[in-house]
Enzyme design. Structure first.
Site, PDB file in Angstrom:
ATOM      1  N   GLU A  75     -10.639 -87.265  74.652  1.00 48.75           N
ATOM      2  CA  GLU A  75     -11.065 -85.941  74.197  1.00 48.75           C
ATOM      3  C   GLU A  75     -10.093 -85.357  73.169  1.00 48.75           C
ATOM      4  OE1 GLU A  75     -13.939 -85.272  74.994  1.00 48.75           O
ATOM      5  OE2 GLU A  75     -14.374 -85.151  77.140  1.00 48.75           O
ATOM      6  N   HIS A  94      -8.712 -77.929  78.701  1.00 48.25           N
ATOM      7  CA  HIS A  94     -10.069 -78.400  78.990  1.00 48.25           C
ATOM      8  C   HIS A  94     -10.130 -78.832  80.447  1.00 48.25           C
ATOM      9  CE1 HIS A  94     -13.817 -80.484  79.032  1.00 48.25           C
ATOM     10  NE2 HIS A  94     -13.272 -81.698  79.019  1.00 48.25           N
ATOM     11  N   HIS A  96     -12.659 -79.472  84.171  1.00 49.99           N
ATOM     12  CA  HIS A  96     -13.946 -79.659  84.837  1.00 49.99           C
ATOM     13  C   HIS A  96     -13.878 -78.898  86.170  1.00 49.99           C
ATOM     14  CE1 HIS A  96     -13.985 -83.901  82.757  1.00 49.99           C
ATOM     15  NE2 HIS A  96     -14.002 -82.901  81.886  1.00 49.99           N
ATOM     16  N   TYR A 121     -11.065 -57.891  83.074  1.00 51.42           N
ATOM     17  CA  TYR A 121     -10.151 -58.999  82.819  1.00 51.42           C
ATOM     18  C   TYR A 121     -10.848 -60.125  82.073  1.00 51.42           C
ATOM     19  CZ  TYR A 121      -8.228 -56.096  86.427  1.00 51.42           C
ATOM     20  OH  TYR A 121      -7.825 -55.008  87.135  1.00 51.42           O
ATOM     21  N   HIS A 164     -20.649 -80.267  81.538  1.00 54.41           N
ATOM     22  CA  HIS A 164     -19.345 -80.892  81.321  1.00 54.41           C
ATOM     23  C   HIS A 164     -18.201 -80.024  81.842  1.00 54.41           C
ATOM     24  CE1 HIS A 164     -16.768 -83.324  78.204  1.00 54.41           C
ATOM     25  NE2 HIS A 164     -16.064 -83.024  79.277  1.00 54.41           N
TER      26      HIS A 164
END
Length: 217
Positions: A75, A94, A96, A121, A164
């Site tokens: 990635e 990044h 998951h 927030y 994803h």
């Protein structure tokens, strides 16, 4: 600006913290940070955020040439594309994570703003969350979609990749992870409050929380 050594240590420590608290599992997810010399540190391919070795983090040039450490995550190209698109970007997270990944798999989401604001927030740390189309992990199309969306909304701090997970930005690795944690908590609250009557923030309340542009002389 922190030294390369300090950034390496911070990435390993913060990765371990994310893993320990369930924000990442196995070898999923990746982090990156811009170094003082302009090169980029990226978590290596197949590495676990819970077991990062600061000395083995991948060091790459802005164009993707490996300068040191292990082979970078598949990635990495979308991380590098974001750095090239935003000269002020300091870090990318990044994940998951459970609730955001679940959210990314739902049909019928507003692609312009997946989560309607209900806490201050979320507005202050994220602002707006666009949903980007599904592409298989490692696809060059992810980088294309992310940079196109960033060009449309330069103030964007987070994106949701369909089926994803999330991509979250920050001025440094600490801010990127703080933003990612706030976003995951907002998604968790969203699921907890399903079938409840939610008081969303009004447009005026949202606008009050957004950073004000500094007037130029």
């Amino acid at each position: 600006m922190k030294s390369e050594s300090a950034i390496r240590d911070a990435m390993a420590q913060l990765g371990e913290s994310l893993f320990a608290r369930g924000y990442a599992v196995g070898g999923a997810g990746n982090l990156s940070a811009r170094l003082p010399d302009g090169s980029i540190l990226v978590t290596p391919t197949n590495s676990s955020l819970g077991r990062l070795d600061p000395a083995r983090l991948s060091k790459v040039s802005p164009s993707g040439d490996l300068l040191g450490g292990d082979k970078p995550s598949k990635e990495a190209p979308f991380h590098l594309a974001l750095y090239r698109a935003d000269a002020g970007l300091g870090a990318v997270c990044h994940l998951h994570s459970t609730y955001l990944t679940a959210l990314s798999c739902l049909n019928g989401l507003d692609t312009e703003d997946v989560l309607r604001p209900f806490t201050p927030y979320y507005v202050m740390r994220v602002g707006q969350l666009a949903l980007l189309p599904y592409h298989k992990p490692g696809s060059p199309a992810i980088a294309t979609d992310l940079t196109a969306r960033l060009a449309m909304s330069p103030e964007s701090k987070a994106f949701l990749l369909a089926n994803h997970g999330s991509v979250v930005l920050g001025n440094d690795i600490f801010e990127a992870i703080n933003n990612a944690e706030e976003l995951e908590e907002t998604a968790k609250l969203y699921f907890i409050m399903q079938n409840q009557s939610i008081r969303y923030l009004t447009p005026g309340e949202v606008e009050e929380l957004r950073p004000k542009a500094t007037a130029k002389a």
